[in-house]
Write a protein that holds these residues in place. Sequence first.
Motif, PDB file in Angstrom:
ATOM      1  N   HIS A   1       0.842  -1.192   0.000  1.00  0.00           N
ATOM      2  CA  HIS A   1       0.000   0.000   0.000  1.00  0.00           C
ATOM      3  C   HIS A   1       0.880   1.245   0.000  1.00  0.00           C
ATOM      4  CE1 HIS A   1      -2.789   3.113   1.454  1.00  0.00           C
ATOM      5  NE2 HIS A   1      -3.739   2.349   0.934  1.00  0.00           N
ATOM      6  N   PHE A   2       0.765   2.014  -1.093  1.00  0.00           N
ATOM      7  CA  PHE A   2       1.578   3.237  -1.193  1.00  0.00           C
ATOM      8  C   PHE A   2       0.752   4.426  -1.686  1.00  0.00           C
ATOM      9  CE2 PHE A   2       2.346   0.501  -4.926  1.00  0.00           C
ATOM     10  CZ  PHE A   2       1.921   1.314  -5.968  1.00  0.00           C
ATOM     11  N   ASN A   3      -0.556   4.413  -1.377  1.00  0.00           N
ATOM     12  CA  ASN A   3      -1.444   5.526  -1.729  1.00  0.00           C
ATOM     13  C   ASN A   3      -1.472   5.795  -3.232  1.00  0.00           C
ATOM     14  OD1 ASN A   3      -2.297   6.220   0.961  1.00  0.00           O
ATOM     15  ND2 ASN A   3      -0.267   7.105   1.296  1.00  0.00           N
ATOM     16  N   ALA A   4      -1.691   4.730  -3.999  1.00  0.00           N
ATOM     17  CA  ALA A   4      -1.760   4.867  -5.455  1.00  0.00           C
ATOM     18  C   ALA A   4      -2.888   5.803  -5.879  1.00  0.00           C
ATOM     19  CB  ALA A   4      -1.952   3.491  -6.090  1.00  0.00           C
ATOM     20  N   THR A   5      -3.959   5.842  -5.087  1.00  0.00           N
ATOM     21  CA  THR A   5      -5.080   6.724  -5.417  1.00  0.00           C
ATOM     22  C   THR A   5      -4.618   8.168  -5.517  1.00  0.00           C
ATOM     23  OG1 THR A   5      -6.600   5.255  -4.228  1.00  0.00           O
ATOM     24  CG2 THR A   5      -7.381   7.474  -4.717  1.00  0.00           C
ATOM     25  N   LEU A   6      -3.771   8.581  -4.601  1.00  0.00           N
ATOM     26  CA  LEU A   6      -3.281   9.962  -4.623  1.00  0.00           C
ATOM     27  C   LEU A   6      -2.384  10.206  -5.829  1.00  0.00           C
ATOM     28  CD1 LEU A   6      -2.477  10.558  -0.835  1.00  0.00           C
ATOM     29  CD2 LEU A   6      -4.554  11.100  -2.116  1.00  0.00           C
TER      30      LEU A   6
END
Length: 211
Positions: free
Chosen positions: A15-20
Amino acid sequence: MTRKNILRRPLPYTHFNATLYIIVLNLVFFLITSFSRDVQITLSMVPALVNRGYLWSFLTYMFVHANFNHILFNMIGLFIFGTQVEHEMGSWEFIMFYLVTGFLAGLLSYGIYILSGIQVVALMGASGALYAVMLAFATYYPNARIFIMGIIPMRSVTLVLVYAGIALINQFGGMNSSVAHMTHLGGFVFAFLYFLIRIGRNPLEAWGLKG
């Protein structure tokens, strides 16, 4: 290894905040295309241009937006729903889900435009992929409450069904033709199929619509 096993082979969970990152990429595209209408059209999905070899537009169209309100509401929706879906899927799976459903929604829209004899139209926006993310959210969190306009409470499942109904009515009723309702429906349909084929989960069961 069977075809089914290959299709369901999981990606490493991280999880590396791909949405952002996706939101930032949309903003970068918006800034670039704001200065050049020609670039905006080149990156949008225009059937006539696809027929001339602009195949990249099946991916780039979902990062192009017509105006500030268009990108604002899409990015707000992506942030609200995408961050939660990414937490469940993992970042790499979420990226693949987002791109695959958005690509297929654009491909479906292209097919509809060609069959309808419409070739000079510019399809742009993250809505197809966003609707896919909404369906994923409703599958993972079927009882979550969403407040429409910050006032009206609605279960996430109900929200998806209502939006699908609106898109169907508008698409086949000829209402608000400037909105790509078939792209929205495509997002829902391909997200549903993604969960069935890739995730191995039936959204209808999560929604309590299948015994």
